[in-house]
Scaffold this motif. Structure first.
Motif, PDB file in Angstrom:
ATOM      1  N   LEU A  69       0.811  -1.248  -0.127  1.00  0.00           N
ATOM      2  CA  LEU A  69      -0.073  -0.003   0.069  1.00  0.00           C
ATOM      3  C   LEU A  69       0.858   1.300   0.012  1.00  0.00           C
ATOM      4  O   LEU A  69       1.415   1.561   0.963  1.00  0.00           O
ATOM      5  CB  LEU A  69      -0.967  -0.004   1.009  1.00  0.00           C
ATOM      6  N   LEU A  70       0.949   1.779  -1.048  1.00  0.00           N
ATOM      7  CA  LEU A  70       2.187   2.751  -1.534  1.00  0.00           C
ATOM      8  C   LEU A  70       1.551   4.088  -1.419  1.00  0.00           C
ATOM      9  O   LEU A  70       1.502   4.817  -2.608  1.00  0.00           O
ATOM     10  CB  LEU A  70       2.738   2.720  -2.814  1.00  0.00           C
ATOM     11  N   ILE A  71       0.863   4.611  -0.207  1.00  0.00           N
ATOM     12  CA  ILE A  71       0.163   5.882  -0.259  1.00  0.00           C
ATOM     13  C   ILE A  71       1.018   6.894  -0.620  1.00  0.00           C
ATOM     14  O   ILE A  71       2.234   7.249  -0.123  1.00  0.00           O
ATOM     15  CB  ILE A  71      -0.287   6.060   1.243  1.00  0.00           C
ATOM     16  N   GLN A  72       0.696   7.832  -1.493  1.00  0.00           N
ATOM     17  CA  GLN A  72       1.301   8.903  -2.207  1.00  0.00           C
ATOM     18  C   GLN A  72       1.094  10.139  -1.548  1.00  0.00           C
ATOM     19  O   GLN A  72       0.067  10.259  -0.674  1.00  0.00           O
ATOM     20  CB  GLN A  72       0.911   9.165  -3.849  1.00  0.00           C
ATOM     21  N   ASP A  73       2.334  10.934  -1.585  1.00  0.00           N
ATOM     22  CA  ASP A  73       1.993  12.414  -1.235  1.00  0.00           C
ATOM     23  C   ASP A  73       0.701  13.179  -1.909  1.00  0.00           C
ATOM     24  O   ASP A  73       0.745  13.074  -3.231  1.00  0.00           O
ATOM     25  CB  ASP A  73       3.224  13.411  -1.049  1.00  0.00           C
ATOM     26  N   VAL A  74      -0.168  13.875  -1.192  1.00  0.00           N
ATOM     27  CA  VAL A  74      -0.966  14.318  -2.039  1.00  0.00           C
ATOM     28  C   VAL A  74      -0.471  15.596  -2.958  1.00  0.00           C
ATOM     29  O   VAL A  74      -1.039  15.641  -4.056  1.00  0.00           O
ATOM     30  CB  VAL A  74      -2.337  15.026  -0.820  1.00  0.00           C
ATOM     31  N   ASP A  75       0.299  16.027  -2.430  1.00  0.00           N
ATOM     32  CA  ASP A  75       0.891  17.332  -3.137  1.00  0.00           C
ATOM     33  C   ASP A  75       1.394  16.587  -4.531  1.00  0.00           C
ATOM     34  O   ASP A  75       1.306  17.336  -5.629  1.00  0.00           O
ATOM     35  CB  ASP A  75       2.081  17.709  -2.635  1.00  0.00           C
ATOM     36  N   TYR A  76       1.899  15.498  -4.334  1.00  0.00           N
ATOM     37  CA  TYR A  76       2.378  14.773  -5.683  1.00  0.00           C
ATOM     38  C   TYR A  76       1.535  14.400  -6.581  1.00  0.00           C
ATOM     39  O   TYR A  76       1.343  14.682  -7.528  1.00  0.00           O
ATOM     40  CB  TYR A  76       3.327  13.206  -5.364  1.00  0.00           C
ATOM     41  N   LEU A  77       0.144  14.104  -6.133  1.00  0.00           N
ATOM     42  CA  LEU A  77      -0.975  13.698  -6.944  1.00  0.00           C
ATOM     43  C   LEU A  77      -1.492  14.989  -7.829  1.00  0.00           C
ATOM     44  O   LEU A  77      -2.020  15.003  -8.610  1.00  0.00           O
ATOM     45  CB  LEU A  77      -2.026  13.227  -6.228  1.00  0.00           C
ATOM     46  N   LYS A  78      -1.373  16.172  -6.783  1.00  0.00           N
ATOM     47  CA  LYS A  78      -1.928  17.418  -7.252  1.00  0.00           C
ATOM     48  C   LYS A  78      -0.880  17.719  -8.418  1.00  0.00           C
ATOM     49  O   LYS A  78      -1.233  18.405  -9.468  1.00  0.00           O
ATOM     50  CB  LYS A  78      -1.990  18.697  -6.171  1.00  0.00           C
ATOM     51  N   PHE A  79       0.322  17.660  -8.135  1.00  0.00           N
ATOM     52  CA  PHE A  79       1.273  17.949  -9.234  1.00  0.00           C
ATOM     53  C   PHE A  79       0.966  17.308 -10.599  1.00  0.00           C
ATOM     54  O   PHE A  79       1.125  17.913 -11.579  1.00  0.00           O
ATOM     55  CB  PHE A  79       2.816  17.624  -8.795  1.00  0.00           C
ATOM     56  N   LEU A  80       0.585  16.001 -10.417  1.00  0.00           N
ATOM     57  CA  LEU A  80       0.312  15.261 -11.613  1.00  0.00           C
ATOM     58  C   LEU A  80      -0.684  15.808 -12.276  1.00  0.00           C
ATOM     59  O   LEU A  80      -0.854  15.899 -13.845  1.00  0.00           O
ATOM     60  CB  LEU A  80      -0.049  13.705 -11.234  1.00  0.00           C
ATOM     61  N   ARG A  81      -1.787  16.148 -11.575  1.00  0.00           N
ATOM     62  CA  ARG A  81      -3.122  16.670 -12.043  1.00  0.00           C
ATOM     63  C   ARG A  81      -2.348  18.161 -12.960  1.00  0.00           C
ATOM     64  O   ARG A  81      -2.871  18.671 -14.154  1.00  0.00           O
ATOM     65  CB  ARG A  81      -3.805  17.285 -11.104  1.00  0.00           C
ATOM     66  N   LYS A  82      -1.618  19.050 -12.424  1.00  0.00           N
ATOM     67  CA  LYS A  82      -1.338  20.198 -13.065  1.00  0.00           C
ATOM     68  C   LYS A  82      -0.234  20.084 -14.195  1.00  0.00           C
ATOM     69  O   LYS A  82      -0.756  20.489 -15.242  1.00  0.00           O
ATOM     70  CB  LYS A  82      -0.445  20.941 -11.959  1.00  0.00           C
ATOM     71  N   ILE A  83       0.412  19.170 -14.096  1.00  0.00           N
ATOM     72  CA  ILE A  83       1.562  19.062 -15.101  1.00  0.00           C
ATOM     73  C   ILE A  83       0.873  18.343 -16.353  1.00  0.00           C
ATOM     74  O   ILE A  83       1.113  18.624 -17.410  1.00  0.00           O
ATOM     75  CB  ILE A  83       2.740  18.280 -14.807  1.00  0.00           C
ATOM     76  N   THR A  84      -0.035  17.467 -16.186  1.00  0.00           N
ATOM     77  CA  THR A  84      -0.862  16.788 -17.142  1.00  0.00           C
ATOM     78  C   THR A  84      -1.735  17.919 -17.905  1.00  0.00           C
ATOM     79  O   THR A  84      -1.724  17.931 -19.200  1.00  0.00           O
ATOM     80  CB  THR A  84      -1.751  15.650 -16.842  1.00  0.00           C
ATOM     81  N   LYS A  85      -2.361  18.769 -17.177  1.00  0.00           N
ATOM     82  CA  LYS A  85      -3.439  19.628 -17.709  1.00  0.00           C
ATOM     83  C   LYS A  85      -2.532  20.697 -18.576  1.00  0.00           C
ATOM     84  O   LYS A  85      -3.006  21.092 -19.831  1.00  0.00           O
ATOM     85  CB  LYS A  85      -4.032  20.445 -16.664  1.00  0.00           C
ATOM     86  N   GLU A  86      -1.360  20.919 -18.180  1.00  0.00           N
ATOM     87  CA  GLU A  86      -0.554  21.932 -18.934  1.00  0.00           C
ATOM     88  C   GLU A  86       0.255  21.311 -20.277  1.00  0.00           C
ATOM     89  O   GLU A  86       0.448  22.448 -21.110  1.00  0.00           O
ATOM     90  CB  GLU A  86       0.566  22.640 -18.048  1.00  0.00           C
ATOM     91  N   ASN A  87      -0.018  20.395 -20.222  1.00  0.00           N
ATOM     92  CA  ASN A  87       0.784  19.646 -21.327  1.00  0.00           C
ATOM     93  C   ASN A  87      -0.368  18.721 -22.465  1.00  0.00           C
ATOM     94  O   ASN A  87       0.146  17.901 -23.122  1.00  0.00           O
ATOM     95  CB  ASN A  87       1.950  18.722 -20.909  1.00  0.00           C
ATOM     96  N   ASP A  88      -1.656  19.025 -22.312  1.00  0.00           N
ATOM     97  CA  ASP A  88      -2.627  18.406 -23.004  1.00  0.00           C
ATOM     98  C   ASP A  88      -2.262  16.772 -22.644  1.00  0.00           C
ATOM     99  O   ASP A  88      -2.435  15.962 -23.685  1.00  0.00           O
ATOM    100  CB  ASP A  88      -2.549  18.649 -24.372  1.00  0.00           C
ATOM    101  N   VAL A  89      -2.080  16.308 -21.613  1.00  0.00           N
ATOM    102  CA  VAL A  89      -2.064  14.753 -21.172  1.00  0.00           C
ATOM    103  C   VAL A  89      -3.218  14.685 -20.389  1.00  0.00           C
ATOM    104  O   VAL A  89      -3.373  15.498 -19.408  1.00  0.00           O
ATOM    105  CB  VAL A  89      -0.556  14.479 -20.643  1.00  0.00           C
TER     106      VAL A  89
END
Ligand SMILES: *Cc1c(COP(=O)(O)O)cnc(C)c1O
Length: 431
Positions: free
Chosen positions: A214-234
């Protein structure tokens, strides 16, 4: 414990199925002994074909959030069953389950039912590629997304690599479209997007990785994924086949308040029957046939009996305090298990909602590479002890455990004592 009948059935099963099973982890390869054949289940308990009783923390690998043989679920299934099992034409039950989910989930506007988690993920990936017109996908080392070809890959030796297939029978051409990055690491994702962003259709993640520990991620990391994908049309896909309806009705997306582009569901959504689903905004779902050009179909999709089990299960989940009660119960259970066990000995429990994992490490584990394979000897040892003492768990140290609504305080206290003893023995025998 007597195992004669299980042993007999397993001998026969080995002549019929590869490894004697219809899904590999059931074969008990990571622990001592042979698989136990189950006869029946009720509430928190299961009974094997030799009449042995166990408190069950496998719960069919997650779907049974209400425990076994829940009365409301059974009644709904039976009343639907009496009207026939499948029509290949729409039924009102599909509307009912679809509406129940969409009207209680801020992140989706349309949903499509399929028959398994694998099928949900496979369809979501096709949708992401169809919608973006791009080819590559990125997954994380330590996340499991079912057995579709392009996702049965593991990392090579760099920070971000093209995957190596982790199964035979997968053409290199498929694997070459999949990038693999370590979890909880921003640089890897930044590098992948920099190099491949122009052809990257989606990033797929288990927002609460629960198939390899159970590899619980940092919430900030998941938010980072949301941001960087949005910025790059991914597109960002949350594979919530385990976490969906488990850590809250809206799953991890709701818990963390992060809106992915596509969500996949399975396990709990079918209440113990085979259902999967993928869901998104109206705009993205408009790509799916017959509205759009991305083909996806299923003879038994939206099966009425399966829909009934899902409806009955999710209605229970929507009751007030359902998730907070489960969470409290599980926290107490975990505290009881670890009581008196010194974390310095290299053991702690990672837990979120009603999911927990026995981690043979002193520190929080967030990446697959931080799990030490040779520590699984401790799990092997304790598994033997707990099974003999009437506790059933998934037969591998990489698997998480689940607490259901049906587990009583007494069940949990009893199980925690057995686990506490077994863990202490396993750790102490080492010295
Ligand atoms: C279980 C699981 C799957 C696969 O679902 P199946 O119904 O076994 O095909 C996919 N993704 C995640 C996150 C899962 O936990």
């Amino acid at each position: 414990m007597k195992r004669e009948n299980s042993d007999k059935l397993y001998s026969k099963a080995k002549t019929l199925f590869p490894g004697g099973v219809n899904s590999p982890v059931r074969a008990f390869k990571s622990v001592k002994g042979d698989p136990i054949f189950i006869d029946r289940g009720n509430g928190s308990r299961i009974w094997d074909v030799d009449g042995n009783e166990y408190i069950d923390f496998c719960c069919s690998w997650g779907p049974l959030i209400l425990g076994h043989n829940n009365e409301n679920v059974r009644k709904q299934i039976v009343s639907t069953l009496e009207k026939g099992t499948s029509f290949g034409a729409p039924t009102e039950l599909e509307n009912e389950l679809g509406d129940l989910i969409i009207s209680n989930n801020r992140f989706i506007e349309k949903i499509r039912f399929v028959n398994s988690g694998t099928e949900a993920v496979m369809s979501a990936i096709r949708l992401a590629r169809g919608y973006t017109g791009k080819n590559k996908i990125l997954k994380f080392e330590g996340c499991y997304h079912g057995h579709m070809d392009a996702l049965l890959v593991s990392a090579g030796s760099g920070l971000v690599t093209l995957g190596n297939s982790s199964s035979a029978g997968i053409p290199e051409a498929y694997v070459n479209e999949t990038l693999v990055a370590p979890l909880n690491n921003r640089e890897a994702v930044e590098a992948a997007i920099k190099e491949h962003g122009h052809d990257l259709a989606c990033i797929i993640i288990e927002p609460i990785p629960a198939n390899n520990g159970l590899l619980i991620q940092d919430v900030d990391y998941l938010k980072f994924l949301r941001k960087i994908t949005k910025e790059n049309d991914v597109l960002l896909i949350f594979d919530e086949v385990i976490s969906g309806f488990r850590v809250g009705f809206e799953g991890a997306a709701g818990l963390y308040n992060i809106e992915p582009d596509i969500l996949t569901y399975g396990k709990i959504i079918g209440g113990g029957l085979p259902v999967g689903a993928y869901a998104s905004s109206k705009e993205i779902m408009a790509q799916i046939a017959p509205d759009g050009p991305v083909y996806q179909a299923g003879t038994l999709s939206g099966n009425p009996v399966a829909m009934s089990a899902g409806i009955a299960t999710l209605k229970e989940c929507l009751k007030p305090n359902f998730y907070s009660d489960l969470d409290k119960k599980t926290k107490r259970f975990v505290e009881q298990i670890v009581e008196g066990i010194d974390v310095e000995k290299g053991f702690h429990i990672q837990q979120i909602g009603s999911i927990y994992w026995l981690a043979f490490s002193s520190d929080r584990v967030t990446k697959a590479s931080e799990i030490e394979a040779d520590k699984m000897r401790f799990f092997k040892k304790l598994y033997e002890i707990v099974l003999e003492n009437g506790i059933y768990m998934g037969p591998s140290g990489y698997e998480v455990g689940f607490v259901s609504e049906a587990h009583s305080e007494d069940d949990l206290t009893q199980a925690a004592q057995v686990l506490n003893n077994a863990i202490t023995q396993a750790l102490d025998n080492e010295e």
